[in-house]
Write a protein that holds these residues in place. Structure first.
Motif, PDB file in Angstrom:
ATOM      1  N   MET A 181     -22.846 -36.604  45.481  1.00  0.00           N
ATOM      2  CA  MET A 181     -21.639 -37.351  45.204  1.00  0.00           C
ATOM      3  C   MET A 181     -21.412 -38.388  46.297  1.00  0.00           C
ATOM      4  O   MET A 181     -21.606 -38.113  47.470  1.00  0.00           O
ATOM      5  CB  MET A 181     -20.465 -36.387  45.117  1.00  0.00           C
ATOM      6  CG  MET A 181     -19.132 -37.080  44.990  1.00  0.00           C
ATOM      7  SD  MET A 181     -17.813 -35.917  44.779  1.00  0.00           S
ATOM      8  CE  MET A 181     -17.418 -36.294  43.102  1.00  0.00           C
ATOM      9  N   ASN A 182     -20.997 -39.561  45.916  1.00  0.00           N
ATOM     10  CA  ASN A 182     -20.761 -40.650  46.846  1.00  0.00           C
ATOM     11  C   ASN A 182     -19.360 -40.520  47.452  1.00  0.00           C
ATOM     12  O   ASN A 182     -18.375 -40.887  46.842  1.00  0.00           O
ATOM     13  CB  ASN A 182     -20.910 -41.976  46.122  1.00  0.00           C
ATOM     14  CG  ASN A 182     -20.747 -43.158  47.035  1.00  0.00           C
ATOM     15  OD1 ASN A 182     -20.615 -43.012  48.241  1.00  0.00           O
ATOM     16  ND2 ASN A 182     -20.746 -44.338  46.456  1.00  0.00           N
ATOM     17  N   ARG A 183     -19.298 -40.034  48.678  1.00  0.00           N
ATOM     18  CA  ARG A 183     -18.006 -39.853  49.342  1.00  0.00           C
ATOM     19  C   ARG A 183     -17.482 -41.151  49.964  1.00  0.00           C
ATOM     20  O   ARG A 183     -16.359 -41.187  50.440  1.00  0.00           O
ATOM     21  CB  ARG A 183     -18.108 -38.757  50.383  1.00  0.00           C
ATOM     22  CG  ARG A 183     -18.430 -37.419  49.748  1.00  0.00           C
ATOM     23  CD  ARG A 183     -18.200 -36.299  50.732  1.00  0.00           C
ATOM     24  NE  ARG A 183     -18.577 -35.026  50.154  1.00  0.00           N
ATOM     25  CZ  ARG A 183     -17.774 -34.292  49.396  1.00  0.00           C
ATOM     26  NH1 ARG A 183     -16.571 -34.709  49.122  1.00  0.00           N
ATOM     27  NH2 ARG A 183     -18.176 -33.138  48.918  1.00  0.00           N
ATOM     28  N   SER A 184     -18.281 -42.200  49.948  1.00  0.00           N
ATOM     29  CA  SER A 184     -17.852 -43.489  50.497  1.00  0.00           C
ATOM     30  C   SER A 184     -16.547 -43.952  49.864  1.00  0.00           C
ATOM     31  O   SER A 184     -15.687 -44.514  50.530  1.00  0.00           O
ATOM     32  CB  SER A 184     -18.916 -44.553  50.264  1.00  0.00           C
ATOM     33  OG  SER A 184     -20.131 -44.193  50.866  1.00  0.00           O
ATOM     34  N   VAL A 185     -16.403 -43.716  48.560  1.00  0.00           N
ATOM     35  CA  VAL A 185     -15.233 -44.214  47.845  1.00  0.00           C
ATOM     36  C   VAL A 185     -13.951 -43.478  48.219  1.00  0.00           C
ATOM     37  O   VAL A 185     -12.860 -43.955  47.926  1.00  0.00           O
ATOM     38  CB  VAL A 185     -15.448 -44.175  46.314  1.00  0.00           C
ATOM     39  CG1 VAL A 185     -16.608 -45.079  45.915  1.00  0.00           C
ATOM     40  CG2 VAL A 185     -15.692 -42.764  45.830  1.00  0.00           C
ATOM     41  N   ILE A 205     -24.603 -51.829  47.350  1.00  0.00           N
ATOM     42  CA  ILE A 205     -24.398 -52.322  48.714  1.00  0.00           C
ATOM     43  C   ILE A 205     -24.469 -51.106  49.619  1.00  0.00           C
ATOM     44  O   ILE A 205     -23.711 -50.152  49.451  1.00  0.00           O
ATOM     45  CB  ILE A 205     -23.033 -53.011  48.869  1.00  0.00           C
ATOM     46  CG1 ILE A 205     -22.942 -54.230  47.953  1.00  0.00           C
ATOM     47  CG2 ILE A 205     -22.800 -53.396  50.328  1.00  0.00           C
ATOM     48  CD1 ILE A 205     -21.570 -54.864  47.935  1.00  0.00           C
ATOM     49  N   ARG A 206     -25.403 -51.134  50.559  1.00  0.00           N
ATOM     50  CA  ARG A 206     -25.547 -50.038  51.519  1.00  0.00           C
ATOM     51  C   ARG A 206     -25.158 -50.537  52.901  1.00  0.00           C
ATOM     52  O   ARG A 206     -25.566 -51.615  53.317  1.00  0.00           O
ATOM     53  CB  ARG A 206     -26.986 -49.549  51.601  1.00  0.00           C
ATOM     54  CG  ARG A 206     -27.466 -48.830  50.390  1.00  0.00           C
ATOM     55  CD  ARG A 206     -28.746 -48.103  50.743  1.00  0.00           C
ATOM     56  NE  ARG A 206     -29.835 -48.559  49.919  1.00  0.00           N
ATOM     57  CZ  ARG A 206     -31.041 -48.032  49.924  1.00  0.00           C
ATOM     58  NH1 ARG A 206     -31.337 -47.059  50.744  1.00  0.00           N
ATOM     59  NH2 ARG A 206     -31.976 -48.480  49.136  1.00  0.00           N
ATOM     60  N   TRP A 244     -25.013 -45.063  55.562  1.00  0.00           N
ATOM     61  CA  TRP A 244     -23.726 -44.453  55.887  1.00  0.00           C
ATOM     62  C   TRP A 244     -22.743 -44.603  54.730  1.00  0.00           C
ATOM     63  O   TRP A 244     -22.047 -43.670  54.354  1.00  0.00           O
ATOM     64  CB  TRP A 244     -23.204 -45.109  57.153  1.00  0.00           C
ATOM     65  CG  TRP A 244     -21.871 -44.671  57.610  1.00  0.00           C
ATOM     66  CD1 TRP A 244     -21.405 -43.381  57.686  1.00  0.00           C
ATOM     67  CD2 TRP A 244     -20.811 -45.491  58.078  1.00  0.00           C
ATOM     68  NE1 TRP A 244     -20.127 -43.381  58.180  1.00  0.00           N
ATOM     69  CE2 TRP A 244     -19.743 -44.663  58.430  1.00  0.00           C
ATOM     70  CE3 TRP A 244     -20.686 -46.860  58.241  1.00  0.00           C
ATOM     71  CZ2 TRP A 244     -18.546 -45.140  58.936  1.00  0.00           C
ATOM     72  CZ3 TRP A 244     -19.501 -47.346  58.753  1.00  0.00           C
ATOM     73  CH2 TRP A 244     -18.451 -46.489  59.089  1.00  0.00           C
ATOM     74  N   LEU A 245     -22.704 -45.793  54.136  1.00  0.00           N
ATOM     75  CA  LEU A 245     -21.819 -46.062  53.004  1.00  0.00           C
ATOM     76  C   LEU A 245     -22.626 -46.658  51.860  1.00  0.00           C
ATOM     77  O   LEU A 245     -23.553 -47.432  52.088  1.00  0.00           O
ATOM     78  CB  LEU A 245     -20.713 -47.053  53.402  1.00  0.00           C
ATOM     79  CG  LEU A 245     -19.815 -46.658  54.565  1.00  0.00           C
ATOM     80  CD1 LEU A 245     -18.900 -47.818  54.937  1.00  0.00           C
ATOM     81  CD2 LEU A 245     -18.998 -45.427  54.223  1.00  0.00           C
ATOM     82  N   ASN A 246     -22.263 -46.298  50.637  1.00  0.00           N
ATOM     83  CA  ASN A 246     -22.904 -46.830  49.436  1.00  0.00           C
ATOM     84  C   ASN A 246     -21.820 -47.255  48.457  1.00  0.00           C
ATOM     85  O   ASN A 246     -20.916 -46.462  48.151  1.00  0.00           O
ATOM     86  CB  ASN A 246     -23.768 -45.763  48.751  1.00  0.00           C
ATOM     87  CG  ASN A 246     -25.043 -45.516  49.482  1.00  0.00           C
ATOM     88  OD1 ASN A 246     -25.953 -46.319  49.416  1.00  0.00           O
ATOM     89  ND2 ASN A 246     -25.123 -44.408  50.186  1.00  0.00           N
TER      90      ASN A 246
END
Length: 105
Positions: free
Chosen positions: A1-5, A82-83, A97-99
Motif C-alpha cells: 500500500m502506498n502510504r505516501s498519500v 513520480i518517485r 521514499w515517496l510515490n
C-alpha cells in the motif's frame, strides 16, 4: 500500500499533456522535507514503468516553503509515476521514499 498519500499531497493530479505545468508536493502534517537536503525526483511514464533498464528522467529539487515544487511537461495522455528519493538512495529504485501518480490529458 502506498502510504505516501497519507502524509503528503501532490497537486495537481491531472495535468495538460505535453505542456509544462508546475507540480507541488506538500506535507499534510508534521512530517516534512529537510530544508537543507536536495531530493531526487524521478518520472516514469506508466506505459514504460515496467522496463527494468529504462533510464528515467530525474531532477534534483530543494524544498522551498516546506514543499517540493518543479515544472515539467508530462508526455502523452497517460498515467505517470513520480518517485521522490531521499539524498543517497537514488541508486536503489525500490527504495523510493515517496510515490505518487498523476495523469496527463
Amino acid at each position: 500500500m502506498n502510504r505516501s498519500v497519507y502524509y503528503y499531497d501532490v497537486t495537481p493530479k491531472i495535468l495538460p499533456a505535453n505542456i509544462g505545468a508546475k507540480v507541488t508536493i506538500r506535507p499534510l502534517g508534521v512530517r516534512g522535507f529537510d530544508p537543507e537536503a536536495a531530493y531526487t525526483v524521478e518520472f516514469l511514464p506508466f506505459c514504460e514503468s515496467r522496463e527494468p533498464k529504462y533510464d528515467y528522467d530525474k531532477i534534483t529539487v530543494r524544498p522551498e516553503g516546506g514543499c517540493l515544487s518543479f515544472t515539467r511537461a508530462f508526455p502523452g495522455e497517460q498515467e505517470h509515476i513520480i518517485r521522490v528519493f531521499k539524498p543517497g538512495t537514488e541508486q536503489r529504485p525500490r527504495d523510493a521514499w515517496l510515490n505518487f501518480r498523476v495523469y496527463s490529458l
